[in-house]
Scaffold this motif. Structure first.
Motif, PDB file in Angstrom:
ATOM      1  N   PHE A 181       6.929   1.604   8.721  1.00 53.73           N
ATOM      2  CA  PHE A 181       7.037   1.574  10.033  1.00 53.73           C
ATOM      3  C   PHE A 181       5.963   0.617  10.805  1.00 53.73           C
ATOM      4  O   PHE A 181       6.065   0.108  12.084  1.00 53.73           O
ATOM      5  N   ASP A 182       5.113   0.361   9.695  1.00 53.75           N
ATOM      6  CA  ASP A 182       3.939  -0.840  10.299  1.00 53.75           C
ATOM      7  C   ASP A 182       3.434  -1.714   9.196  1.00 53.75           C
ATOM      8  O   ASP A 182       2.454  -1.344   8.609  1.00 53.75           O
ATOM      9  N   SER A 183       4.240  -2.664   8.801  1.00 53.34           N
ATOM     10  CA  SER A 183       4.005  -3.411   7.470  1.00 53.34           C
ATOM     11  C   SER A 183       2.606  -3.900   7.601  1.00 53.34           C
ATOM     12  O   SER A 183       2.156  -4.290   6.665  1.00 53.34           O
ATOM     13  N   GLY A 184       2.306  -4.459   8.829  1.00 54.08           N
ATOM     14  CA  GLY A 184       1.034  -5.216   8.721  1.00 54.08           C
ATOM     15  C   GLY A 184      -0.304  -4.408   8.872  1.00 54.08           C
ATOM     16  O   GLY A 184      -1.085  -4.694   7.997  1.00 54.08           O
ATOM     17  N   LEU A 185       0.071  -3.092   9.428  1.00 54.60           N
ATOM     18  CA  LEU A 185      -1.125  -2.272   8.904  1.00 54.60           C
ATOM     19  C   LEU A 185      -1.291  -1.960   7.366  1.00 54.60           C
ATOM     20  O   LEU A 185      -2.301  -1.687   6.936  1.00 54.60           O
ATOM     21  N   ALA A 186      -0.250  -1.765   6.777  1.00 58.11           N
ATOM     22  CA  ALA A 186       0.065  -1.298   5.332  1.00 58.11           C
ATOM     23  C   ALA A 186      -0.618  -2.509   4.669  1.00 58.11           C
ATOM     24  O   ALA A 186      -1.416  -2.377   3.658  1.00 58.11           O
ATOM     25  N   ARG A 187      -0.432  -3.725   4.921  1.00 59.66           N
ATOM     26  CA  ARG A 187      -1.189  -4.807   4.222  1.00 59.66           C
ATOM     27  C   ARG A 187      -2.560  -4.923   4.338  1.00 59.66           C
ATOM     28  O   ARG A 187      -3.403  -5.140   3.504  1.00 59.66           O
ATOM     29  N   GLU A 188      -2.898  -4.557   5.720  1.00 63.99           N
ATOM     30  CA  GLU A 188      -4.368  -4.453   6.028  1.00 63.99           C
ATOM     31  C   GLU A 188      -4.994  -3.401   4.975  1.00 63.99           C
ATOM     32  O   GLU A 188      -6.292  -3.552   4.607  1.00 63.99           O
ATOM     33  N   LEU A 189      -4.472  -2.206   5.015  1.00 68.56           N
ATOM     34  CA  LEU A 189      -4.991  -1.124   4.262  1.00 68.56           C
ATOM     35  C   LEU A 189      -4.972  -1.417   2.986  1.00 68.56           C
ATOM     36  O   LEU A 189      -5.941  -1.096   2.371  1.00 68.56           O
ATOM     37  N   ASP A 190      -3.926  -2.243   2.279  1.00 68.98           N
ATOM     38  CA  ASP A 190      -3.996  -2.570   0.850  1.00 68.98           C
ATOM     39  C   ASP A 190      -5.155  -3.597   0.566  1.00 68.98           C
ATOM     40  O   ASP A 190      -6.176  -3.268  -0.345  1.00 68.98           O
ATOM     41  N   GLY A 240      -7.471  -1.097  -1.169  1.00 71.69           N
ATOM     42  CA  GLY A 240      -6.659  -1.123  -2.515  1.00 71.69           C
ATOM     43  C   GLY A 240      -5.467  -0.282  -2.538  1.00 71.69           C
ATOM     44  O   GLY A 240      -4.839  -0.123  -3.834  1.00 71.69           O
ATOM     45  N   ILE A 241      -5.139   0.498  -1.400  1.00 77.51           N
ATOM     46  CA  ILE A 241      -3.728   1.354  -1.443  1.00 77.51           C
ATOM     47  C   ILE A 241      -2.805   0.648  -1.059  1.00 77.51           C
ATOM     48  O   ILE A 241      -2.516  -0.047   0.012  1.00 77.51           O
ATOM     49  N   ASN A 242      -1.732   0.413  -2.311  1.00 76.01           N
ATOM     50  CA  ASN A 242      -0.670  -0.455  -2.161  1.00 76.01           C
ATOM     51  C   ASN A 242       0.520   0.324  -1.144  1.00 76.01           C
ATOM     52  O   ASN A 242       1.018  -0.591  -0.343  1.00 76.01           O
ATOM     53  N   HIS A 243       0.689   1.564  -1.334  1.00 74.20           N
ATOM     54  CA  HIS A 243       1.662   2.373  -0.548  1.00 74.20           C
ATOM     55  C   HIS A 243       0.847   3.581  -0.051  1.00 74.20           C
ATOM     56  O   HIS A 243       0.329   4.170  -0.787  1.00 74.20           O
ATOM     57  N   THR A 244       1.798   4.075   1.085  1.00 76.72           N
ATOM     58  CA  THR A 244       1.297   5.492   1.580  1.00 76.72           C
ATOM     59  C   THR A 244       2.538   6.070   1.999  1.00 76.72           C
ATOM     60  O   THR A 244       3.646   5.622   2.327  1.00 76.72           O
ATOM     61  N   TYR A 245       2.861   7.211   1.100  1.00 78.74           N
ATOM     62  CA  TYR A 245       3.939   8.201   1.538  1.00 78.74           C
ATOM     63  C   TYR A 245       3.604   9.482   1.877  1.00 78.74           C
ATOM     64  O   TYR A 245       2.469  10.076   1.784  1.00 78.74           O
ATOM     65  N   LEU A 246       4.529  10.162   2.854  1.00 74.79           N
ATOM     66  CA  LEU A 246       4.594  11.273   3.075  1.00 74.79           C
ATOM     67  C   LEU A 246       5.702  12.137   1.884  1.00 74.79           C
ATOM     68  O   LEU A 246       6.573  11.518   2.135  1.00 74.79           O
TER      69      LEU A 246
END
Length: 157
Positions: free
Chosen positions: A103-112, A116-122
């Protein structure tokens, strides 16, 4: 997909009044003594998550099998351990995880980059356990009577 090996543990405690014993027979009469039942469940897990296409289609189904060991003890009213032991078994889980990075790949890259969190899942899953020393007639059956439902957030490092 992804193959993961894991370990998990927890703690459970329940307390109540003891039942009286008269002439060697357990009665329905509650005594004044409090008894506690404590469990530390531990599991060694193997999970396969089909996440090959998760970045294009954000759902990743998964399955898990686990070897279970429930270490338990019963406390008497004087806080002494009246009995202790362990019951072994296994469990199986099926679930699905929603990749929120989608849903927000830019924010996901920043979090990584920051954590160091590569992916976040529900996720949501159902588990059936058989914890009765692999069918032993002399062991306690600590299995779930029904399917267990779990949901939450999963971080992949």
């Amino acid at each position: 997909g992804s193959l993961e090996v894991g370990f998990r543990t927890g703690y459970f405690r329940e307390s109540g009044k003891s039942l009286e014993i008269v002439n060697g027979q357990i009665t329905d009469t509650k005594s004044g003594d409090t008894t506690t039942f404590n469990i530390i469940p531990t599991s060694l897990t193997l999970t396969y998550r089909f996440d090959t296409f998760a970045e294009r289609f954000p759902l990743a189904p998964y399955g898990r099998v686990a070897l279970e060991r429930y270490n338990w003890w019963i406390g008497s009213g004087s806080s002494a351990i009246a009995k202790k032991g362990a019951t072994n078994g296994y469990s199986a889980t099926a679930g699905v995880a929603l990749l929120v990075d989608f849903f927000d790949s830019g924010l996901a890259r920043e979090l990584d980059q920051d954590t160091g969190i590569n992916h976040t899942y529900l996720f949501v899953d159902v588990t059936k356990s058989w914890v009765k020393d692999f069918g032993s007639s002399t062991s306690w059956d600590l299995s779930d009577d029904k399917l267990s439902l779990a949901f939450g957030v999963m971080f992949v490092f």
